[in-house]
Motif scaffolding. Structure first.
Motif, mmCIF file in Angstrom:
data_model
loop_
_atom_site.group_PDB
_atom_site.id
_atom_site.type_symbol
_atom_site.label_atom_id
_atom_site.label_comp_id
_atom_site.label_asym_id
_atom_site.label_seq_id
_atom_site.Cartn_x
_atom_site.Cartn_y
_atom_site.Cartn_z
ATOM 1 N N ASP A 72 44.565 22.147 26.530
ATOM 2 C CA ASP A 72 42.726 22.594 26.433
ATOM 3 C C ASP A 72 42.328 23.405 27.967
ATOM 4 N N THR A 73 41.071 24.033 28.198
ATOM 5 C CA THR A 73 40.927 24.819 29.483
ATOM 6 C C THR A 73 40.615 24.174 30.209
ATOM 7 N N ASP A 74 40.787 22.762 30.026
ATOM 8 C CA ASP A 74 40.226 21.268 31.211
ATOM 9 C C ASP A 74 41.989 22.063 32.033
ATOM 10 N N ALA A 75 43.010 21.262 32.047
ATOM 11 C CA ALA A 75 44.306 21.062 31.900
ATOM 12 C C ALA A 75 44.759 22.407 32.457
ATOM 13 N N LEU A 76 44.163 23.505 31.888
ATOM 14 C CA LEU A 76 44.326 25.070 32.982
ATOM 15 C C LEU A 76 43.228 24.639 34.319
ATOM 16 N N THR A 77 41.792 24.626 34.000
ATOM 17 C CA THR A 77 41.634 24.802 35.047
ATOM 18 C C THR A 77 41.881 23.454 36.009
ATOM 19 N N ALA A 78 42.381 22.447 35.836
ATOM 20 C CA ALA A 78 42.489 21.594 37.155
ATOM 21 C C ALA A 78 44.214 21.884 37.702
ATOM 22 N N TYR A 79 45.271 22.787 36.568
ATOM 23 C CA TYR A 79 45.944 23.334 37.322
ATOM 24 C C TYR A 79 46.094 24.364 38.708
ATOM 25 N N MET A 80 45.349 25.497 37.907
ATOM 26 C CA MET A 80 45.136 26.464 38.673
ATOM 27 C C MET A 80 44.335 26.536 39.940
ATOM 28 N N TYR A 81 42.889 25.530 40.391
ATOM 29 C CA TYR A 81 42.566 25.324 41.218
ATOM 30 C C TYR A 81 42.718 23.904 42.571
ATOM 31 N N GLN A 82 43.790 23.983 41.947
ATOM 32 C CA GLN A 82 44.445 23.574 43.060
ATOM 33 C C GLN A 82 45.935 23.359 43.952
ATOM 34 N N GLY A 83 46.261 22.311 44.581
ATOM 35 C CA GLY A 83 46.961 22.821 45.365
ATOM 36 C C GLY A 83 48.252 24.330 45.696
ATOM 37 N N ARG A 84 49.389 24.104 45.222
ATOM 38 C CA ARG A 84 50.403 25.260 46.124
ATOM 39 C C ARG A 84 49.415 26.829 44.861
ATOM 40 N N HIS A 85 48.838 26.849 43.770
ATOM 41 C CA HIS A 85 48.151 27.912 42.795
ATOM 42 C C HIS A 85 47.186 27.606 43.753
ATOM 43 N N ARG A 86 46.789 27.170 43.797
ATOM 44 C CA ARG A 86 45.250 27.443 44.723
ATOM 45 C C ARG A 86 45.366 28.101 45.910
ATOM 46 N N GLU A 87 46.075 27.780 46.580
ATOM 47 C CA GLU A 87 46.684 28.925 47.892
ATOM 48 C C GLU A 87 47.433 29.471 47.771
ATOM 49 N N MET A 88 48.435 30.104 46.256
ATOM 50 C CA MET A 88 48.598 31.677 46.034
ATOM 51 C C MET A 88 47.076 32.269 45.491
ATOM 52 N N LEU A 89 46.290 31.912 44.814
ATOM 53 C CA LEU A 89 44.988 32.579 44.177
ATOM 54 C C LEU A 89 44.106 33.188 45.289
ATOM 55 N N ALA A 90 44.431 32.134 46.697
ATOM 56 C CA ALA A 90 43.353 32.501 48.030
ATOM 57 C C ALA A 90 44.787 34.144 48.161
ATOM 58 N N ARG A 91 45.840 34.390 48.264
ATOM 59 C CA ARG A 91 46.090 35.618 48.871
ATOM 60 C C ARG A 91 47.008 36.940 48.011
ATOM 61 N N ARG A 92 45.848 36.479 46.618
ATOM 62 C CA ARG A 92 46.504 37.542 45.960
ATOM 63 C C ARG A 92 46.287 38.478 46.030
ATOM 64 N N ARG A 93 45.237 38.849 46.748
ATOM 65 C CA ARG A 93 44.828 40.455 47.251
ATOM 66 C C ARG A 93 46.089 40.968 48.247
ATOM 67 N N GLU A 94 47.346 40.170 48.860
ATOM 68 C CA GLU A 94 48.024 40.211 49.484
ATOM 69 C C GLU A 94 49.020 41.016 48.965
ATOM 70 N N TRP A 95 49.162 40.793 47.835
ATOM 71 C CA TRP A 95 50.589 41.452 46.587
ATOM 72 C C TRP A 95 49.863 42.090 46.090
ATOM 73 N N PHE A 96 48.390 42.101 45.265
ATOM 74 C CA PHE A 96 48.482 43.292 44.005
ATOM 75 C C PHE A 96 46.992 43.569 44.296
ATOM 76 N N GLU A 97 47.392 44.737 43.900
ATOM 77 C CA GLU A 97 45.830 45.617 43.571
ATOM 78 C C GLU A 97 44.367 45.371 42.772
ATOM 79 N N ARG A 98 43.430 45.180 43.308
ATOM 80 C CA ARG A 98 41.960 44.877 42.385
ATOM 81 C C ARG A 98 42.375 45.932 41.104
ATOM 82 N N VAL A 99 41.971 45.419 40.039
ATOM 83 C CA VAL A 99 41.641 46.660 39.322
ATOM 84 C C VAL A 99 40.865 46.385 38.374
ATOM 85 N N ARG A 100 39.890 47.006 38.418
ATOM 86 C CA ARG A 100 38.579 47.142 37.357
ATOM 87 C C ARG A 100 38.703 46.460 36.393
#
Length: 178
Positions: free
Chosen positions: A77-105
Motif C-alpha cells: 500500500d502507499t504507507d509501505a512505499l512511503t515508509a521505505y522511500m523516506y528513510q535510510g539509504r533510499h532517503r540519502e539517495m533522494l537527497a542527492r538525486r540532482r547530482e545524477w539526474f536532470e530536472r524534468v518538467r
C-alpha cells in the motif's frame, strides 16, 4: 486470520541521467544500487520489483530513450512505499538525486492499483505515466499527493468512458521521446 489483499500498489519512477552510468559522476549512484535494492527487498510491505539479469533495472529500455532509467515495484500500500522511500539509504539517495539526474518538467512517477499477484510491464507503466501527464491524477494513474483508495473498479481500468487500453500520444516536450 487476515484475508489477503485484493489489490497491491504499483509504482514507476523514471529518471533522465546526467551522464553515462559508467561515468565517474554516477559512481556513487551505481555503487548504491545493490544496497538500496536489498533494503527495498527487505522492507515491510515490499512485494516485487522490476529487474533484469543485472539485478536492477538500469538496462531496461523505457520510452525508447537510452538516457532514461526505470524503477518499478509493487507494494502492499502507499504507507509501505512511503515508509521505505523516506528513510535510510533510499532517503540519502533522494537527497542527492540532482547530482545524477536532470530536472524534468513533467511527471516522472506514477502509482496505480493492480490486482494482487499482477506484475506490471514497462509498457503498462509507460501508459499509466502518459495518462497521468495528460489527465492529472485519476484512479487509473495517481501520485502520493493525490492518491485513490484500492478496490474501485476504475482503479485498474482507464477512466470512465475511456476505452481500454488507454493510448496517449507522447507530446514532444515531456522529457522523453516516443
Amino acid at each position: 486470520m487476515t484475508e489477503p489483499a485484493a489489490f497491491e500498489l504499483a509504482q514507476v519512477n523514471l529518471a533522465r541521467l546526467n551522464a553515462p552510468l559508467d561515468s565517474p559522476q554516477l559512481k556513487d549512484f551505481v555503487d548504491a544500487l545493490d544496497p538500496v535494492n536489498a533494503d527495498a527487498d527487505a522492507a515491510d510491505g515490499f512485494v516485487w520489483r522490476l529487474e533484469s539479469d543485472s539485478g536492477n533495472a538500469t538496462d531496461i529500455a523505457v520510452f525508447g530513450d537510452e538516457w532514461l532509467i526505470v524503477n518499478m515495484s509493487v507494494w502492499r500500500d502507499t504507507d509501505a512505499l512511503t515508509a521505505y522511500m523516506y528513510q535510510g539509504r533510499h532517503r540519502e539517495m533522494l537527497a542527492r538525486r540532482r547530482e545524477w539526474f536532470e530536472r524534468v518538467r513533467e511527471a516522472m512517477t506514477t502509482l496505480w492499483w493492480v490486482p494482487a499477484g499482477h506484475r506490471p510491464t514497462v509498457a503498462e507503466a509507460e501508459q499509466r505515466l502518459l495518462h497521468l501527464r495528460t489527465h492529472g491524477a485519476t484512479p487509473y494513474a495517481f501520485t502520493l499527493r493525490t492518491s485513490f483508495a484500492p478496490g474501485a473498479a476504475d482503479a485498474v481500468r482507464a477512466a470512465p468512458g475511456t476505452p481500454e487500453p488507454v493510448t496517449v500520444p507522447v507530446p514532444e516536450d515531456l522529457g522523453c521521446p516516443a
